[in-house]
Enzyme design. Structure first.
Site, PDB file in Angstrom:
ATOM      1  N   GLU A  85       0.836  -1.213   0.000  1.00 60.52           N
ATOM      2  CA  GLU A  85       0.000   0.000   0.000  1.00 60.52           C
ATOM      3  C   GLU A  85       0.870   1.263   0.000  1.00 60.52           C
ATOM      4  O   GLU A  85       1.781   1.388   0.826  1.00 60.52           O
ATOM      5  CB  GLU A  85      -0.907  -0.013   1.234  1.00 60.52           C
ATOM      6  N   LYS A 281      -6.956  -1.025  11.587  1.00 60.82           N
ATOM      7  CA  LYS A 281      -6.370  -1.411  10.293  1.00 60.82           C
ATOM      8  C   LYS A 281      -5.128  -0.556  10.031  1.00 60.82           C
ATOM      9  O   LYS A 281      -4.104  -1.043   9.558  1.00 60.82           O
ATOM     10  CB  LYS A 281      -7.413  -1.245   9.182  1.00 60.82           C
ATOM     11  N   ASP A 297       4.466 -14.494  11.457  1.00 56.41           N
ATOM     12  CA  ASP A 297       3.160 -14.933  10.954  1.00 56.41           C
ATOM     13  C   ASP A 297       2.134 -13.809  11.145  1.00 56.41           C
ATOM     14  O   ASP A 297       1.592 -13.631  12.239  1.00 56.41           O
ATOM     15  CB  ASP A 297       2.767 -16.202  11.732  1.00 56.41           C
ATOM     16  N   HIS A 394      -2.299  10.417   0.150  1.00 53.75           N
ATOM     17  CA  HIS A 394      -2.585   9.250  -0.688  1.00 53.75           C
ATOM     18  C   HIS A 394      -2.545   9.625  -2.157  1.00 53.75           C
ATOM     19  O   HIS A 394      -2.020   8.898  -2.977  1.00 53.75           O
ATOM     20  CB  HIS A 394      -3.986   8.712  -0.374  1.00 53.75           C
TER      21      HIS A 394
HETATM   22  C1  MEV Z   1      -5.500   3.256   5.330  1.00 56.06           C
HETATM   23  O1  MEV Z   1      -4.813   2.107   4.912  1.00 56.06           O
HETATM   24  C2  MEV Z   1      -5.480   3.357   6.836  1.00 56.06           C
HETATM   25  C3  MEV Z   1      -6.300   4.498   7.426  1.00 56.06           C
HETATM   26  O2  MEV Z   1      -7.640   4.424   6.940  1.00 56.06           O
HETATM   27  C4  MEV Z   1      -6.249   4.343   8.920  1.00 56.06           C
HETATM   28  C5  MEV Z   1      -7.175   5.266   9.671  1.00 56.06           C
HETATM   29  O3  MEV Z   1      -8.215   5.651   9.128  1.00 56.06           O
HETATM   30  O4  MEV Z   1      -6.864   5.537  10.849  1.00 56.06           O
HETATM   31  C6  MEV Z   1      -5.758   5.825   6.996  1.00 56.06           C
END
Ligand code: MEV
Length: 450
Positions: A85, A281, A297, A394
């Protein structure tokens, strides 16, 4: 065309690839050439990779990046990260740099116990099990001695064996819950071998009890397996500084406003599972990347982390933040069962290099490094969210990906980045701009349409 096959695993690697390309692709010769082009030219290294899994036909490459300037407990690391990513490595690096001048990351390992279970079915009463348990425990440990010998020499082994009555949830269902110390190894093979030995001993031991009825002598082990949930193998990592030392942020946001908005964002992730999932995430963007780079792992780490995030019955943020007495504190408690010996850690050539890059850490040091990377990632993501928004960063990376895809020259890249500084980026808009640029420069070909 046959789409199923028997004896696939018996084919040579080239034979497997040939069968796949001939049956699933429109252009077999080209695909064959392409997929073999990803084979390593070093046959010995390719043989090692192929040995990790089954039915391999090629290699799947992922970027191997580095986030430098990570100060953790006063030691500076360049952290290897494997991730597909965009923006993740850049975000970790920028958070590392931000905290480098504010005391760096602190981390400590709270505990390192791993867990395994023998699940069994038995018609006897729990009180009988408790009565025989001291004798049973001796037999369990004795029978597993050949497996535990080396681990004990390294300072680890079986910590505790506890019988558990779960018959109120499922008729005749009991468990042996076992805790382990596995030192610098993740310990999955060790734990599972001990548990399988325990299963056999348990069945045999009960079968030989003359004081049990015939029915009670028949105990059935359902399964013996480690648990990836390790709430007692936990690391804490944190950053803190005076609010005023946080500095200034985009759009003229001052330190107080930032600290307030940031800590609210963390509380929202503690309240709302939808936000918590995305928030965590982001933490795992950093964690998985280091876990992968070091040959650990990531599925186990993820599964455990998410269970831990829901330990009070609701899924919540793994990180916390307070702003008290003008001090900003941001921390993460996370169970992390990782190893720096055994498994892939020494076998995978890149994992070996990652551990070398990190200065050959033991498992505890690696836990701290991984957790700090997760916290850095989380800091960077939430900082963007509460200041500029996430798309700005991004989209910069996205623009570069589009430009590379359209085979833009360095000059074209520069002009396009300039042009899109204050505009919405989309593939089509970039393609049109680039086409215009190329036509103006007298180039006859415009970019391909994808
Ligand atoms: C993107 O891979 C991860 C985010 O969405 C995490 C977040 O929103 O805190 C930017």
């Amino acid at each position: 065309m046959p789409k199923s096959i028997s004896g696939f695993s018996k084919l040579s690697k080239r034979g497997k690839l040939r069968w796949i390309v001939e049956n699933f692709f429109k252009d077999p010769e080209n695909v064959m050439r392409e997929l073999t082009s990803y084979w390593l030219s070093n046959e010995e290294q390719q043989r090692i990779l192929d040995g990790f899994s089954e039915n391999t036909i090629s290699n799947f490459h992922l970027p191997y990046g580095v986030a430098p300037n990570f100060v953790i407990n006063d030691k500076t690391y360049a952290i290897p990260m494997v991730i597909e990513e965009s923006s993740v490595v850049a975000a970790a690096s920028s958070a590392a740099k931000f905290w480098m001048t504010r005391g760096g990351f602190r981390a400590k390992v709270i505990d390192t116990q791993k867990v395994g279970q023998v699940h069994f079915s038995w018609s006897g009463d729990f009180s009988q099990l408790e009565a025989i348990f001291p004798e049973l425990e001796i037999a369990l440990r004795e029978d597993a001695a050949s497996i535990t010998h080396n681990m004990e020499k390294r300072g680890g082994g079986i910590l505790k064996i506890t019988p558990i009555d779960l018959t109120h949830q499922e008729p005749n269902y009991y468990q042996l819950k076992v805790t382990f110390e596995t030192c610098d190894s993740m310990g999955a093979n060790f734990i599972n071998s001990v548990l399988e030995s325990f299963g056999q001993t348990l069945e045999r031991f009960v079968a030989q009890r003359e004081d049990f009825s015939e029915q009670e002598r028949a105990l059935t082990v359902i399964m013996a397996i480690l648990s990836n949930y390790t709430p007692q193998c936990v690391v804490r990592t944190w950053v803190e500084c005076k609010v005023e030392d946080l500095g200034h942020f985009s759009g003229g946001m001052d330190a107080e406003a930032f600290a307030d908005k940031f800590s609210k964002a963390i509380r929202i992730a503690q309240i709302d599972p939808y936000r918590a999932t995305t928030h965590n995430k982001g933490i795992f963007n950093g964690i998985d990347a280091v876990v992968l780079a070091t040959g650990n792992d990531f599925r186990a780490i993820e599964a455990c982390g998410h269970t831990y995030a829901a330990r009070d019955g609701q899924y919540r943020s793994l990180s916390s933040c307070t702003v008290e007495n003008s001090v900003f504190r941001f921390w993460l408690d996370l169970p992390l069962a990782v190893g720096t010996v055994g498994g892939l850690t020494k076998l995978h050539p890149m994992a070996r290099r990652s551990l070398e890059l990190l200065g050959h850490p033991g498992a505890e040091e690696l836990m701290m490094i991984i957790a700090a990377t997760g916290l850095a990632q989380n800091f960077a993501a939430v900082r963007s969210l509460v200041t500029t928004g996430i798309q700005q960063g991004h989209m910069k990376m996205h623009l570069m990906n589009i430009l590379n895809h359209l085979e833009a020259s360095d000059k074209e890249k520069e002009a396009t980045i300039d042009h899109f500084m204050d505009k919405v980026i989309s593939f089509n808009a970039v393609r049109l701009f680039l086409d215009g640029l190329r036509v103006r420069k007298g180039k006859t070909t415009v970019s391909k349409r994808f």
